[in-house]
Design a protein around this motif. Structure first.
Motif, PDB file in Angstrom:
ATOM      1  N   THR A   1      -5.956 -10.531  19.714  1.00  0.00           N
ATOM      2  CA  THR A   1      -7.003  -9.759  19.028  1.00  0.00           C
ATOM      3  C   THR A   1      -7.699 -10.579  17.943  1.00  0.00           C
ATOM      4  O   THR A   1      -8.530 -10.039  17.216  1.00  0.00           O
ATOM      5  CB  THR A   1      -6.405  -8.494  18.385  1.00  0.00           C
ATOM      6  N   ARG A   2      -7.353 -11.867  17.852  1.00  0.00           N
ATOM      7  CA  ARG A   2      -7.922 -12.762  16.837  1.00  0.00           C
ATOM      8  C   ARG A   2      -7.734 -12.208  15.425  1.00  0.00           C
ATOM      9  O   ARG A   2      -8.610 -12.303  14.572  1.00  0.00           O
ATOM     10  CB  ARG A   2      -9.396 -13.014  17.130  1.00  0.00           C
ATOM     11  N   GLY A   3      -6.588 -11.619  15.222  1.00  0.00           N
ATOM     12  CA  GLY A   3      -6.236 -11.109  13.906  1.00  0.00           C
ATOM     13  C   GLY A   3      -6.812  -9.755  13.568  1.00  0.00           C
ATOM     14  O   GLY A   3      -6.519  -9.207  12.500  1.00  0.00           O
ATOM     15  N   LYS A   4      -7.614  -9.187  14.467  1.00  0.00           N
ATOM     16  CA  LYS A   4      -8.244  -7.893  14.161  1.00  0.00           C
ATOM     17  C   LYS A   4      -7.296  -6.717  14.394  1.00  0.00           C
ATOM     18  O   LYS A   4      -7.500  -5.635  13.839  1.00  0.00           O
ATOM     19  CB  LYS A   4      -9.506  -7.714  15.007  1.00  0.00           C
ATOM     20  N   LEU A   5      -6.302  -6.904  15.252  1.00  0.00           N
ATOM     21  CA  LEU A   5      -5.298  -5.871  15.513  1.00  0.00           C
ATOM     22  C   LEU A   5      -5.936  -4.522  15.880  1.00  0.00           C
ATOM     23  O   LEU A   5      -5.480  -3.460  15.445  1.00  0.00           O
ATOM     24  CB  LEU A   5      -4.368  -5.693  14.302  1.00  0.00           C
ATOM     25  N   GLY A   6      -6.987  -4.589  16.686  1.00  0.00           N
ATOM     26  CA  GLY A   6      -7.640  -3.361  17.145  1.00  0.00           C
ATOM     27  C   GLY A   6      -8.551  -2.708  16.134  1.00  0.00           C
ATOM     28  O   GLY A   6      -9.077  -1.614  16.393  1.00  0.00           O
ATOM     29  N   TYR A   7      -8.762  -3.350  14.993  1.00  0.00           N
ATOM     30  CA  TYR A   7      -9.598  -2.744  13.952  1.00  0.00           C
ATOM     31  C   TYR A   7     -11.064  -2.764  14.364  1.00  0.00           C
ATOM     32  O   TYR A   7     -11.592  -3.804  14.771  1.00  0.00           O
ATOM     33  CB  TYR A   7      -9.416  -3.502  12.638  1.00  0.00           C
ATOM     34  N   ASP A   8     -11.722  -1.629  14.246  1.00  0.00           N
ATOM     35  CA  ASP A   8     -13.128  -1.472  14.615  1.00  0.00           C
ATOM     36  C   ASP A   8     -13.929  -1.125  13.364  1.00  0.00           C
ATOM     37  O   ASP A   8     -13.934   0.025  12.919  1.00  0.00           O
ATOM     38  CB  ASP A   8     -13.272  -0.362  15.663  1.00  0.00           C
ATOM     39  N   PRO A   9     -14.626  -2.096  12.766  1.00  0.00           N
ATOM     40  CA  PRO A   9     -15.376  -1.829  11.528  1.00  0.00           C
ATOM     41  C   PRO A   9     -16.444  -0.752  11.691  1.00  0.00           C
ATOM     42  O   PRO A   9     -16.699   0.013  10.754  1.00  0.00           O
ATOM     43  CB  PRO A   9     -16.011  -3.188  11.203  1.00  0.00           C
ATOM     44  N   GLU A  10     -17.091  -0.687  12.863  1.00  0.00           N
ATOM     45  CA  GLU A  10     -18.141   0.317  13.062  1.00  0.00           C
ATOM     46  C   GLU A  10     -17.565   1.724  13.031  1.00  0.00           C
ATOM     47  O   GLU A  10     -18.120   2.630  12.404  1.00  0.00           O
ATOM     48  CB  GLU A  10     -18.861   0.068  14.390  1.00  0.00           C
TER      49      GLU A  10
ATOM     50  N   PRO B   1       1.177   9.418   6.488  1.00  0.00           N
ATOM     51  CA  PRO B   1      -0.142   9.730   5.932  1.00  0.00           C
ATOM     52  C   PRO B   1      -0.521   8.806   4.778  1.00  0.00           C
ATOM     53  O   PRO B   1      -1.705   8.545   4.549  1.00  0.00           O
ATOM     54  CB  PRO B   1       0.021  11.180   5.453  1.00  0.00           C
ATOM     55  N   GLY B   2       0.501   8.302   4.077  1.00  0.00           N
ATOM     56  CA  GLY B   2       0.231   7.374   2.991  1.00  0.00           C
ATOM     57  C   GLY B   2       0.094   5.940   3.458  1.00  0.00           C
ATOM     58  O   GLY B   2      -0.926   5.289   3.234  1.00  0.00           O
ATOM     59  N   TRP B   3       1.129   5.433   4.140  1.00  0.00           N
ATOM     60  CA  TRP B   3       1.143   4.004   4.492  1.00  0.00           C
ATOM     61  C   TRP B   3       0.050   3.634   5.475  1.00  0.00           C
ATOM     62  O   TRP B   3      -0.660   2.644   5.280  1.00  0.00           O
ATOM     63  CB  TRP B   3       2.511   3.613   5.051  1.00  0.00           C
ATOM     64  N   ARG B   4      -0.073   4.373   6.560  1.00  0.00           N
ATOM     65  CA  ARG B   4      -1.124   4.079   7.531  1.00  0.00           C
ATOM     66  C   ARG B   4      -2.385   4.903   7.250  1.00  0.00           C
ATOM     67  O   ARG B   4      -3.496   4.389   7.256  1.00  0.00           O
ATOM     68  CB  ARG B   4      -0.615   4.354   8.945  1.00  0.00           C
ATOM     69  N   GLY B   5      -2.199   6.213   7.020  1.00  0.00           N
ATOM     70  CA  GLY B   5      -3.349   7.094   6.888  1.00  0.00           C
ATOM     71  C   GLY B   5      -4.257   6.746   5.729  1.00  0.00           C
ATOM     72  O   GLY B   5      -5.478   6.898   5.812  1.00  0.00           O
ATOM     73  N   PHE B   6      -3.677   6.272   4.618  1.00  0.00           N
ATOM     74  CA  PHE B   6      -4.489   5.886   3.462  1.00  0.00           C
ATOM     75  C   PHE B   6      -4.509   4.372   3.268  1.00  0.00           C
ATOM     76  O   PHE B   6      -5.562   3.746   3.338  1.00  0.00           O
ATOM     77  CB  PHE B   6      -3.983   6.553   2.187  1.00  0.00           C
ATOM     78  N   ALA B   7      -3.345   3.776   3.017  1.00  0.00           N
ATOM     79  CA  ALA B   7      -3.304   2.380   2.589  1.00  0.00           C
ATOM     80  C   ALA B   7      -3.842   1.423   3.647  1.00  0.00           C
ATOM     81  O   ALA B   7      -4.740   0.618   3.372  1.00  0.00           O
ATOM     82  CB  ALA B   7      -1.871   1.996   2.211  1.00  0.00           C
ATOM     83  N   GLN B   8      -3.317   1.487   4.872  1.00  0.00           N
ATOM     84  CA  GLN B   8      -3.791   0.575   5.908  1.00  0.00           C
ATOM     85  C   GLN B   8      -5.257   0.831   6.229  1.00  0.00           C
ATOM     86  O   GLN B   8      -6.053  -0.106   6.363  1.00  0.00           O
ATOM     87  CB  GLN B   8      -2.944   0.724   7.180  1.00  0.00           C
TER      88      GLN B   8
ATOM     89  N   GLN C   1      -7.735  -2.385   5.060  1.00  0.00           N
ATOM     90  CA  GLN C   1      -8.242  -3.283   6.093  1.00  0.00           C
ATOM     91  C   GLN C   1      -9.773  -3.376   6.073  1.00  0.00           C
ATOM     92  O   GLN C   1     -10.340  -4.274   6.691  1.00  0.00           O
ATOM     93  CB  GLN C   1      -7.733  -2.882   7.470  1.00  0.00           C
ATOM     94  N   ARG C   2     -10.432  -2.488   5.354  1.00  0.00           N
ATOM     95  CA  ARG C   2     -11.895  -2.596   5.232  1.00  0.00           C
ATOM     96  C   ARG C   2     -12.289  -3.852   4.449  1.00  0.00           C
ATOM     97  O   ARG C   2     -13.112  -4.637   4.927  1.00  0.00           O
ATOM     98  CB  ARG C   2     -12.470  -1.338   4.575  1.00  0.00           C
ATOM     99  N   PRO C   3     -11.719  -4.093   3.268  1.00  0.00           N
ATOM    100  CA  PRO C   3     -12.094  -5.321   2.553  1.00  0.00           C
ATOM    101  C   PRO C   3     -11.276  -6.553   2.949  1.00  0.00           C
ATOM    102  O   PRO C   3     -11.762  -7.676   2.822  1.00  0.00           O
ATOM    103  CB  PRO C   3     -11.838  -4.965   1.083  1.00  0.00           C
ATOM    104  N   TYR C   4     -10.029  -6.359   3.409  1.00  0.00           N
ATOM    105  CA  TYR C   4      -9.141  -7.500   3.620  1.00  0.00           C
ATOM    106  C   TYR C   4      -8.886  -7.858   5.073  1.00  0.00           C
ATOM    107  O   TYR C   4      -8.300  -8.910   5.355  1.00  0.00           O
ATOM    108  CB  TYR C   4      -7.799  -7.243   2.925  1.00  0.00           C
ATOM    109  N   GLY C   5      -9.305  -7.011   5.996  1.00  0.00           N
ATOM    110  CA  GLY C   5      -8.995  -7.246   7.393  1.00  0.00           C
ATOM    111  C   GLY C   5      -7.648  -6.655   7.755  1.00  0.00           C
ATOM    112  O   GLY C   5      -6.791  -6.443   6.890  1.00  0.00           O
ATOM    113  N   ALA C   6      -7.446  -6.397   9.044  1.00  0.00           N
ATOM    114  CA  ALA C   6      -6.249  -5.686   9.490  1.00  0.00           C
ATOM    115  C   ALA C   6      -4.964  -6.464   9.249  1.00  0.00           C
ATOM    116  O   ALA C   6      -3.957  -5.891   8.850  1.00  0.00           O
ATOM    117  CB  ALA C   6      -6.381  -5.341  10.971  1.00  0.00           C
ATOM    118  N   LEU C   7      -4.977  -7.776   9.493  1.00  0.00           N
ATOM    119  CA  LEU C   7      -3.748  -8.559   9.383  1.00  0.00           C
ATOM    120  C   LEU C   7      -3.287  -8.670   7.937  1.00  0.00           C
ATOM    121  O   LEU C   7      -2.122  -8.397   7.618  1.00  0.00           O
ATOM    122  CB  LEU C   7      -3.949  -9.950   9.987  1.00  0.00           C
ATOM    123  N   ARG C   8      -4.178  -9.067   7.045  1.00  0.00           N
ATOM    124  CA  ARG C   8      -3.778  -9.193   5.638  1.00  0.00           C
ATOM    125  C   ARG C   8      -3.383  -7.837   5.054  1.00  0.00           C
ATOM    126  O   ARG C   8      -2.416  -7.742   4.286  1.00  0.00           O
ATOM    127  CB  ARG C   8      -4.916  -9.810   4.825  1.00  0.00           C
ATOM    128  N   ALA C   9      -4.122  -6.798   5.455  1.00  0.00           N
ATOM    129  CA  ALA C   9      -3.772  -5.456   4.976  1.00  0.00           C
ATOM    130  C   ALA C   9      -2.387  -5.061   5.472  1.00  0.00           C
ATOM    131  O   ALA C   9      -1.604  -4.446   4.738  1.00  0.00           O
ATOM    132  CB  ALA C   9      -4.812  -4.445   5.452  1.00  0.00           C
TER     133      ALA C   9
END
Length: 309
Positions: A287-296, A163-170, A174-182
């Motif tokens: 995934t071009r570094g997005k790692l499945g991240y969906d900003p919408e 809940p902390g590492w993925r649920g909150f931190a990741q 990943q909103r400001p830094y992108g999935a890979l850097r996050a």
């Protein structure tokens, strides 16, 4: 005649909330480390660790403190900072993600079989057909060892961590830094969080006495694995349930292989990590570094009044 305006005093609770909300990432990691490391301090200072104090922690208390470190670190920090940012509505949404299970069968299949396949492939590279033969002979260990670890223990520790590492931190980084850097940030700080384990010389998770090279190599390993964790987590619609099962599967696969082959060599572990690294690179490229991240989807999730479907 001058008029003096007196600014109203901000209540203490509001002042604390404002401070947390001003620097949420810093406070999340600070609270995570402090909450967990305080729980582990008795073992680290005693004969189980650095030996500064003349006692050993009883096994039952040892286990209880490790469980407490998991929940009073990442989980509590996530809840506290989420509350400061989004209030009660945000906390309710956060806990709804614990039971967010409609994420697609393919992700559950990947979670269930992905890491076991990687570890048995790594073992087969060094041991030929022996891992497969042992698996056929001891097929029941899939239920008694692997599924037990995936669903019961030590999976309960992942219910405190994820809940902390993925649920909150990741989720939020990943909103400001992108999935890979996050992922690399979370992976690094998650790995460093394990420092007390590398100071322990007694007990099930002990990895001491401290060895800098061993600790540094673990940091790199966790950062690599975190990339795959992130991809599955994002593919699973940022479900905390998915994050817990993924982490538990990774640990359970190692335990299962160790049960079947008690004398498994370190080379197998290094080979498994190499395979995971290749998978992480492939997923990153595809995934071009997005790692499945969906900003919408994440934009909708950022509104605590919106319930994800």
């Amino acid at each position: 005649m001058s008029v003096v305006t007196v600014k109203p005093k901000v209540p203490l609770i509001e002042s604390v909330k404002n401070g947390l909300a001003a620097h949420p990432f810093i406070w999340f990691f600070v609270l995570t480390y402090v909450g967990s490391w305080l729980c582990l301090t008795p073992m680290v200072l005693g004969q189980d660790g650095l030996g500064f104090l003349p006692y050993s922690v009883p096994f039952a208390l040892y286990v209880a403190l490790f469980l407490a470190a998991s929940f009073l670190g990442p989980t509590l920090a996530a809840v506290v900072v989420t509350g400061a940012l989004d209030g009660k509505a945000g906390i309710k949404q956060f806990f709804r993600r614990y039971v967010q299970w409609r994420v697609g069968v393919r992700w559950y299949l990947l979670i269930l079989f992905g890491f076991p396949v990687i570890y048995f492939l790594a073992a087969s590279i060094w041991l030929g057909m022996r891992p497969l033969e042992l698996l056929v002979q001891q097929w029941s260990t899939f239920f008694t060892t692997y599924l037990f670890a995936l669903l019961i223990f030590p999976a309960i520790l992942q219910w405190g961590e994820e809940p902390g590492w993925r649920g909150f931190a990741q989720t939020r980084l990943q909103r400001p830094y992108g999935a890979l850097r996050a992922s690399l940030i979370v992976g690094f700080l998650h790995a460093v969080w394990h420092l007390p384990v590398y100071l322990l010389v007694a007990g099930p998770p002990a990895a001491g006495p401290f060895n800098l090279a061993k600790f540094a190599s673990n940091i790199v390993a966790v950062m690599i694995v975190t990339v795959l964790f992130t991809w599955i987590f994002n593919g699973g619609a940022e479900s905390i349930l998915v994050a817990v099962l993924t982490h538990a599967s990774f640990n359970g696969a190692q335990a299962w292989l160790g049960t079947l082959i008690p004398d498994v060599s370190q080379q197998v572990g290094y080979t498994a990590l190499a395979i995971i690294a290749v998978c992480a690179v492939v997923v990153t490229l595809l995934t071009r570094g997005k790692l499945g991240y969906d900003p919408e989807r994440d934009a909708a999730a950022a509104n605590p009044e919106v319930v994800p479907q």
